[in-house]
Design a protein around this motif. Structure first.
Motif, mmCIF file in Angstrom:
data_model
loop_
_atom_site.group_PDB
_atom_site.id
_atom_site.type_symbol
_atom_site.label_atom_id
_atom_site.label_comp_id
_atom_site.label_asym_id
_atom_site.label_seq_id
_atom_site.Cartn_x
_atom_site.Cartn_y
_atom_site.Cartn_z
ATOM 1 N N LEU A 108 -0.911 -36.800 38.276
ATOM 2 C CA LEU A 108 -1.049 -35.650 37.390
ATOM 3 C C LEU A 108 0.095 -34.659 37.591
ATOM 4 O O LEU A 108 0.671 -34.156 36.617
ATOM 5 C CB LEU A 108 -2.399 -34.967 37.628
ATOM 6 C CG LEU A 108 -2.819 -33.891 36.656
ATOM 7 C CD1 LEU A 108 -2.895 -34.430 35.233
ATOM 8 C CD2 LEU A 108 -4.170 -33.323 37.058
ATOM 9 N N ASP A 109 0.452 -34.394 38.841
ATOM 10 C CA ASP A 109 1.568 -33.483 39.115
ATOM 11 C C ASP A 109 2.877 -34.011 38.532
ATOM 12 O O ASP A 109 3.679 -33.248 37.995
ATOM 13 C CB ASP A 109 1.715 -33.236 40.616
ATOM 14 C CG ASP A 109 0.678 -32.275 41.166
ATOM 15 O OD1 ASP A 109 -0.032 -31.625 40.369
ATOM 16 O OD2 ASP A 109 0.569 -32.174 42.412
ATOM 17 N N SER A 110 3.072 -35.307 38.636
ATOM 18 C CA SER A 110 4.275 -35.914 38.066
ATOM 19 C C SER A 110 4.280 -35.751 36.545
ATOM 20 O O SER A 110 5.295 -35.356 35.959
ATOM 21 C CB SER A 110 4.335 -37.397 38.438
ATOM 22 O OG SER A 110 5.412 -38.031 37.790
ATOM 23 N N ASP A 111 3.157 -36.042 35.912
ATOM 24 C CA ASP A 111 3.053 -35.895 34.454
ATOM 25 C C ASP A 111 3.212 -34.438 34.031
ATOM 26 O O ASP A 111 3.868 -34.148 33.025
ATOM 27 C CB ASP A 111 1.714 -36.440 33.959
ATOM 28 C CG ASP A 111 1.606 -37.952 34.083
ATOM 29 O OD1 ASP A 111 2.646 -38.618 34.272
ATOM 30 O OD2 ASP A 111 0.467 -38.465 34.006
ATOM 31 N N LEU A 112 2.615 -33.522 34.799
ATOM 32 C CA LEU A 112 2.758 -32.096 34.492
ATOM 33 C C LEU A 112 4.214 -31.651 34.563
ATOM 34 O O LEU A 112 4.683 -30.891 33.709
ATOM 35 C CB LEU A 112 1.903 -31.251 35.434
ATOM 36 C CG LEU A 112 0.433 -31.120 35.088
ATOM 37 C CD1 LEU A 112 -0.345 -30.528 36.250
ATOM 38 C CD2 LEU A 112 0.237 -30.278 33.842
ATOM 39 N N SER A 113 4.906 -32.115 35.569
ATOM 40 C CA SER A 113 6.312 -31.743 35.732
ATOM 41 C C SER A 113 7.149 -32.235 34.551
ATOM 42 O O SER A 113 7.959 -31.487 33.987
ATOM 43 C CB SER A 113 6.850 -32.322 37.039
ATOM 44 O OG SER A 113 8.220 -32.056 37.179
ATOM 45 N N LYS A 114 6.942 -33.490 34.164
ATOM 46 C CA LYS A 114 7.685 -34.050 33.028
ATOM 47 C C LYS A 114 7.350 -33.302 31.736
ATOM 48 O O LYS A 114 8.233 -32.996 30.933
ATOM 49 C CB LYS A 114 7.365 -35.533 32.868
ATOM 50 C CG LYS A 114 7.905 -36.400 33.976
ATOM 51 C CD LYS A 114 7.427 -37.832 33.825
ATOM 52 C CE LYS A 114 7.789 -38.671 35.037
ATOM 53 N NZ LYS A 114 7.175 -39.993 34.985
ATOM 54 N N LEU A 115 6.071 -33.033 31.555
ATOM 55 C CA LEU A 115 5.639 -32.348 30.342
ATOM 56 C C LEU A 115 6.185 -30.918 30.300
ATOM 57 O O LEU A 115 6.617 -30.432 29.253
ATOM 58 C CB LEU A 115 4.113 -32.345 30.256
ATOM 59 C CG LEU A 115 3.486 -31.925 28.945
ATOM 60 C CD1 LEU A 115 4.049 -32.708 27.772
ATOM 61 C CD2 LEU A 115 1.980 -32.094 29.016
ATOM 62 N N LYS A 116 6.199 -30.250 31.437
ATOM 63 C CA LYS A 116 6.739 -28.890 31.498
ATOM 64 C C LYS A 116 8.215 -28.882 31.107
ATOM 65 O O LYS A 116 8.657 -28.026 30.340
ATOM 66 C CB LYS A 116 6.560 -28.313 32.904
ATOM 67 C CG LYS A 116 7.077 -26.905 33.039
ATOM 68 C CD LYS A 116 6.876 -26.366 34.432
ATOM 69 C CE LYS A 116 7.460 -24.956 34.531
ATOM 70 N NZ LYS A 116 7.475 -24.459 35.887
ATOM 71 N N GLN A 117 8.961 -29.860 31.622
ATOM 72 C CA GLN A 117 10.377 -29.948 31.269
ATOM 73 C C GLN A 117 10.552 -30.185 29.773
ATOM 74 O O GLN A 117 11.420 -29.589 29.135
ATOM 75 C CB GLN A 117 11.054 -31.066 32.062
ATOM 76 C CG GLN A 117 11.210 -30.774 33.523
ATOM 77 C CD GLN A 117 11.749 -31.962 34.303
ATOM 78 O OE1 GLN A 117 11.930 -33.046 33.762
ATOM 79 N NE2 GLN A 117 11.991 -31.765 35.587
ATOM 80 N N SER A 118 9.726 -31.039 29.218
ATOM 81 C CA SER A 118 9.790 -31.327 27.786
ATOM 82 C C SER A 118 9.463 -30.087 26.954
ATOM 83 O O SER A 118 10.124 -29.803 25.951
ATOM 84 C CB SER A 118 8.832 -32.465 27.445
ATOM 85 O OG SER A 118 8.825 -32.727 26.075
#
Length: 136
Positions: A108-118
């Protein structure tokens, strides 16, 4: 304009309209953030349950040893084996649940980080379009 998650609002000038894709990403980000907070709460509860179980098992062991000594019986190796099995069963179940929660947090943290960057990239592009339109 969609409501932005904490930290994104500072990137938006007044009047900026977000496209549907960016709005959907923000909604997903919000949902994932809520899930992350729920996982943190679940882990806290599981840690408390683990500590309570460990305390209860330690008290049970101490009481069994005390009663054995009072009655003049020797504490047998079998009782320790039984206790170890009980500990593995009760605490092992909690540890398995904790491991699953922590594993979910990692992804989830990995997905959150990617989504935040996007989202940040999308907001920056929207800002650039707004600035370009204002300068015309």
């Amino acid at each position: 304009m969609s409501t932005l998650p904490r930290g994104f609002g500072r990137f938006l000038p007044p009047g900026l309209e977000l496209n549907n894709e960016l709005s959907q990403q923000i909604a997903v980000f919000d949902a994932m953030t809520i899930e992350r907070e729920e996982l943190d709460r679940d882990i806290t509860l599981l840690r408390k349950q683990q500590a309570d179980t460990e305390d209860r098992l330690a008290e049970d062991l101490a009481e069994d040893e005390f009663q054995s000594i009072l009655s003049g019986q020797q504490v047998m190796e079998q009782s320790y084996t039984d206790l170890k099995n009980i500990c593995n069963q009760q605490i092992g179940c909690i540890v398995d649940k904790l491991a699953a929660k922590y594993e979910r947090i990692v992804y989830l943290d990995s997905d959150l980080s990617k989504l935040k960057q996007s989202i940040e990239k999308g907001v920056a592009e929207a800002n650039a379009r707004l600035t370009a339109a204002a300068s015309i």
